[in-house]
Design a protein around this motif. Structure first.
Motif, PDB file in Angstrom:
ATOM      1  N   LYS A 351     -48.930  45.813  28.967  1.00 11.34           N
ATOM      2  CA  LYS A 351     -49.280  47.144  28.585  1.00 11.34           C
ATOM      3  C   LYS A 351     -48.056  48.051  28.859  1.00 11.34           C
ATOM      4  N   LYS A 352     -47.765  48.864  27.797  1.00  9.52           N
ATOM      5  CA  LYS A 352     -46.613  49.764  28.168  1.00  9.52           C
ATOM      6  C   LYS A 352     -46.972  50.585  29.302  1.00  9.52           C
ATOM      7  N   ILE A 353     -46.036  50.657  30.297  1.00 12.74           N
ATOM      8  CA  ILE A 353     -46.161  51.495  31.775  1.00 12.74           C
ATOM      9  C   ILE A 353     -45.569  52.760  31.317  1.00 12.74           C
ATOM     10  N   HIS A 354     -46.354  53.894  31.562  1.00 13.78           N
ATOM     11  CA  HIS A 354     -45.843  55.237  31.191  1.00 13.78           C
ATOM     12  C   HIS A 354     -45.412  55.633  32.656  1.00 13.78           C
ATOM     13  N   PRO A 355     -44.627  56.697  32.707  1.00 12.35           N
ATOM     14  CA  PRO A 355     -44.073  57.133  34.071  1.00 12.35           C
ATOM     15  C   PRO A 355     -45.035  57.997  34.844  1.00 12.35           C
ATOM     16  N   GLY A 356     -44.791  58.044  35.907  1.00 11.43           N
ATOM     17  CA  GLY A 356     -45.667  58.908  36.788  1.00 11.43           C
ATOM     18  C   GLY A 356     -47.059  58.009  37.338  1.00 11.43           C
ATOM     19  N   LEU A 357     -48.025  58.710  37.709  1.00  9.93           N
ATOM     20  CA  LEU A 357     -49.213  58.025  38.043  1.00  9.93           C
ATOM     21  C   LEU A 357     -50.378  58.417  37.124  1.00  9.93           C
ATOM     22  N   ASP A 358     -51.145  57.137  37.195  1.00  9.90           N
ATOM     23  CA  ASP A 358     -52.505  57.484  36.606  1.00  9.90           C
ATOM     24  C   ASP A 358     -53.688  57.422  37.364  1.00  9.90           C
ATOM     25  N   TYR A 359     -54.676  57.837  36.876  1.00 10.09           N
ATOM     26  CA  TYR A 359     -56.087  57.787  37.525  1.00 10.09           C
ATOM     27  C   TYR A 359     -57.312  57.536  36.549  1.00 10.09           C
ATOM     28  N   ILE A 360     -58.100  56.559  36.686  1.00 11.11           N
ATOM     29  CA  ILE A 360     -59.161  56.351  35.875  1.00 11.11           C
ATOM     30  C   ILE A 360     -60.427  57.082  36.631  1.00 11.11           C
ATOM     31  N   VAL A 368     -50.121  61.947  35.984  1.00 11.46           N
ATOM     32  CA  VAL A 368     -49.451  63.013  36.721  1.00 11.46           C
ATOM     33  C   VAL A 368     -47.999  62.748  36.747  1.00 11.46           C
ATOM     34  N   GLY A 369     -47.415  63.722  36.421  1.00 16.66           N
ATOM     35  CA  GLY A 369     -45.770  63.756  36.368  1.00 16.66           C
ATOM     36  C   GLY A 369     -45.421  64.273  37.660  1.00 16.66           C
ATOM     37  N   ARG A 370     -44.383  63.536  38.483  1.00 14.01           N
ATOM     38  CA  ARG A 370     -44.181  64.091  39.914  1.00 14.01           C
ATOM     39  C   ARG A 370     -42.714  64.785  39.752  1.00 14.01           C
ATOM     40  N   ASP A 371     -41.977  64.650  38.667  1.00 12.96           N
ATOM     41  CA  ASP A 371     -40.591  65.519  38.623  1.00 12.96           C
ATOM     42  C   ASP A 371     -40.485  65.848  37.361  1.00 12.96           C
ATOM     43  N   ALA A 372     -39.310  66.529  37.106  1.00 13.53           N
ATOM     44  CA  ALA A 372     -39.014  67.044  35.784  1.00 13.53           C
ATOM     45  C   ALA A 372     -38.724  65.957  34.601  1.00 13.53           C
ATOM     46  N   GLU A 374     -40.542  63.040  34.440  1.00 13.73           N
ATOM     47  CA  GLU A 374     -41.596  62.398  34.349  1.00 13.73           C
ATOM     48  C   GLU A 374     -42.561  63.410  33.501  1.00 13.73           C
ATOM     49  N   ASN A 375     -42.386  64.786  33.925  1.00 12.60           N
ATOM     50  CA  ASN A 375     -43.044  65.578  33.037  1.00 12.60           C
ATOM     51  C   ASN A 375     -42.626  65.666  31.710  1.00 12.60           C
ATOM     52  N   ASP A 376     -41.338  65.582  31.427  1.00 14.29           N
ATOM     53  CA  ASP A 376     -40.680  65.506  30.005  1.00 14.29           C
ATOM     54  C   ASP A 376     -41.274  64.395  29.477  1.00 14.29           C
ATOM     55  N   ASP A 377     -41.318  63.082  30.042  1.00 13.02           N
ATOM     56  CA  ASP A 377     -41.439  61.895  29.285  1.00 13.02           C
ATOM     57  C   ASP A 377     -42.729  61.787  28.763  1.00 13.02           C
ATOM     58  N   LEU A 378     -43.703  62.136  29.667  1.00 15.97           N
ATOM     59  CA  LEU A 378     -45.410  62.109  29.616  1.00 15.97           C
ATOM     60  C   LEU A 378     -45.440  63.266  28.254  1.00 15.97           C
ATOM     61  N   LEU A 379     -44.865  64.253  28.120  1.00 18.74           N
ATOM     62  CA  LEU A 379     -45.298  65.338  27.405  1.00 18.74           C
ATOM     63  C   LEU A 379     -44.940  64.894  25.960  1.00 18.74           C
ATOM     64  N   ARG A 380     -43.506  64.217  26.018  1.00 15.31           N
ATOM     65  CA  ARG A 380     -42.849  63.717  24.782  1.00 15.31           C
ATOM     66  C   ARG A 380     -43.725  62.456  24.011  1.00 15.31           C
ATOM     67  N   HIS A 381     -44.203  61.800  24.909  1.00 13.22           N
ATOM     68  CA  HIS A 381     -44.521  60.250  24.320  1.00 13.22           C
ATOM     69  C   HIS A 381     -45.923  59.942  24.746  1.00 13.22           C
ATOM     70  N   TYR A 382     -46.550  60.500  25.595  1.00 16.35           N
ATOM     71  CA  TYR A 382     -47.785  59.843  25.866  1.00 16.35           C
ATOM     72  C   TYR A 382     -49.176  60.678  26.087  1.00 16.35           C
ATOM     73  N   VAL A 383     -48.775  62.057  25.739  1.00 17.23           N
ATOM     74  CA  VAL A 383     -50.040  62.681  25.467  1.00 17.23           C
ATOM     75  C   VAL A 383     -49.966  63.457  24.149  1.00 17.23           C
ATOM     76  N   ARG A 384     -51.193  63.934  23.521  1.00 19.57           N
ATOM     77  CA  ARG A 384     -51.649  64.502  22.415  1.00 19.57           C
ATOM     78  C   ARG A 384     -52.025  65.960  22.433  1.00 19.57           C
ATOM     79  N   GLY A 385     -52.168  66.419  21.160  1.00 19.75           N
ATOM     80  CA  GLY A 385     -52.613  68.097  21.101  1.00 19.75           C
ATOM     81  C   GLY A 385     -53.950  68.252  21.896  1.00 19.75           C
ATOM     82  N   GLU A 386     -54.803  67.441  21.808  1.00 19.13           N
ATOM     83  CA  GLU A 386     -56.209  67.961  22.445  1.00 19.13           C
ATOM     84  C   GLU A 386     -56.360  67.462  23.670  1.00 19.13           C
TER      85      GLU A 386
END
Length: 486
Positions: A351-360, A368-372, A374-386
């Motif tokens: 499964k494609k591993i995203h940056p940062g940490l994840d909690y279920i 969770v992005g821990r630095d700039a 990871e924040n940018d990568d999560l925002l660009r590729h792993y989250v959606r509008g809602e």
């Protein structure tokens, strides 16, 4: 238990593959190839297995099932050697490497033959099937092994024969005993086929446990090295109090600082010893002291964060040990294979591993992005509008995202969990009261800046405020959840 050199010779003698034609090729699994051959109306099914502890070539009477998905090597062999005549098939000395010379009529010149050399390496830890042209230039291999030069366009070098070694091998490796009685008499080929069928489960478990051992020691070594690096880093933070002390000394002995000097020599009032403190001659004493105080604060913050990372790393090692023990204690090879498949998936199947940490948490996914970066990568590729975004107000820190669920509103408890994570991965970690804001990702506007220092910077709208007191017990619970998700 794989075939030895003398057993290979006996099998080849019984098979008598010279002048047989390759009628069909089947690859039922990634480590088994089957040739259907015939000669003067007599068909044979030749099985070649490269699985560890089961490496062999023999005739089989069993029905071979086709793989649902055509495999790469089988398709290549079919396109090149299906229909070929076997000119010769012999073991190279007693080196457990078979050379099969194949002839195929050239469609452009019927008086000419296209010649292939098929090498079958029956080495227990490095078995392979290699198709070469007549000059031993590799066309394709069953297993691509660059470190052994067993890849396309390399030249295959057959093993050098050692007469003294061959002489010893004749007596050192006897042919295992088998019953030749019956009508018709049992051949060694059929005995081998029957023997491996009978011992398949035991051999399979042994091979799987060897795979598990290799996986465990490789993974354990990597994680142990990562832990040692964290422990070394923690030691470097233990001297943080010295930074504060040096800042105090600079202010106390400011009158001793000479113009254009890059060091301050003074007496440490804690130890009574003379010390040399590095300073910047272009800065005032107050500015130099401020640099030491800032580094002291960073070291304190880093020491707290590294302590958390060390705990996670230790838990990861313990989980790895438990997984390995579970595999070792499992008697069923099928179950072992399933456990190994879960822990050692090929990269292309992971499964494609995203940056940062994840909690279920209760069905909710939190990133969770821990630095700039990871924040940018999560925002660009792993989250959606809602999805929901949280960030500490007025302090630099990580972004926390709560993935949306159709028809559901984020519960307050999940929101508080995410808020505590946002505080923990920010510069406000030590505060007793912390303000945050949160909004949906669709209400974030990326700041127009090209500076790397502002990477991932966003401007929120329609945000809501949240004020919390950091909860250590909640963070401990989240840590345990994170370990279960790894």
């Amino acid at each position: 238990m794989s075939l030895n050199c003398n057993e290979i010779n006996l099998i080849l003698k019984e098979l008598d593959l010279t002048d047989n034609y390759i009628q069909d090729i089947i690859q039922p699994s990634y480590d088994v190839i089957v040739f259907h051959v015939y000669k003067k109306g007599t068909p044979k099914t030749i099985l070649i297995c490269t699985a560890q502890n089961s490496v062999r070539i023999n005739e089989t009477k069993r029905k071979i099932t086709k793989n649902n998905k055509p495999l790469r090597f089988m398709e290549f062999l079919k396109s090149h050697i299906k229909g070929c005549r076997i000119g010769s098939c012999e073991q190279i000395g007693l080196e457990r490497v078979i050379k099969m010379i194949l002839y195929r009529q050239n469609p452009d010149n019927l008086e000419d033959n296209i010649i292939f050399n098929l090498y079958i390496k029956l080495w227990n830890n490095a078995a392979n099937i290699i198709l070469c042209d007549k000059n031993d230039l590799i066309l394709e291999t069953m297993f691509r092994r660059p470190e052994q030069y067993e890849i396309k366009d390399e030249t295959f070098i057959p093993p050098a024969q050692n007469p003294e070694k061959n002489k010893d091998s004749l007596t050192k490796f006897p042919i295992r005993e088998y019953n030749t009685e019956g009508c018709p008499p049992c051949s060694f080929n059929l005995f081998i086929d029957s023997w491996y069928s009978e011992h398949a489960q035991t051999l399979s478990r042994e091979a799987l446990l060897l795979r598990a051992e290799k996986w465990f020691f490789s993974s354990y070594s990597k994680r142990k090295n990562a832990l040692n690096k964290l422990l070394d880093k923690q030691k470097s933070f233990e001297n943080a109090i010295q930074l504060k002390n040096q800042g105090d000394l600079i202010l106390s002995y400011a009158h001793l600082i000479k113009k254009d000097s890059n060091t301050l020599t003074c007496t440490d009032f804690n130890t009574g010893k003379e010390v040399n403190i590095i300073i910047n001659p272009n800065l005032s004493p107050q500015e130099n002291a401020s640099l030491y105080y800032n580094n002291y604060k960073k070291a304190l913050s880093g020491a707290e964060e590294i302590k958390h990372d060390i705990e996670l790393s230790k838990n990861s090692l313990e989980k790895l040990k438990k997984q390995y023990e579970e595999i070792k204690n499992e008697p069923n090879p099928v179950k072992i294979e399933q456990l190994l498949r879960y822990t050692t998936k090929p990269k292309q199947q992971q499964k494609k591993i995203h940056p940062g940490l994840d909690y279920i948490i209760d069905g909710w996914t939190v990133y969770v992005g821990r630095d700039a970066n990871e924040n940018d990568d999560l925002l660009r590729h792993y989250v959606r509008g809602e999805d929901l975004w949280l960030h500490v107000r007025d302090y630099p820190g990580g972004y926390v995202f709560i993935k949306s669920r159709k028809g559901k509103t984020v519960p307050l408890d999940i929101l508080l969990d995410a808020a505590n994570l946002a505080v923990y991965y920010s510069k406000a970690r030590t505060n007793t009261k912390v303000d945050l804001y949160y909004t949906h990702v669709k209400y974030l506007r990326r700041a127009k800046t090209s500076s790397k220092t502002h990477k991932g910077l966003v401007l929120p709208t329609q945000e809501k405020n949240l004020c919390i007191t950091p909860d250590k017990q909640r963070l401990k619970r989240l840590d345990s959840i994170h370990q279960e998700n790894i």
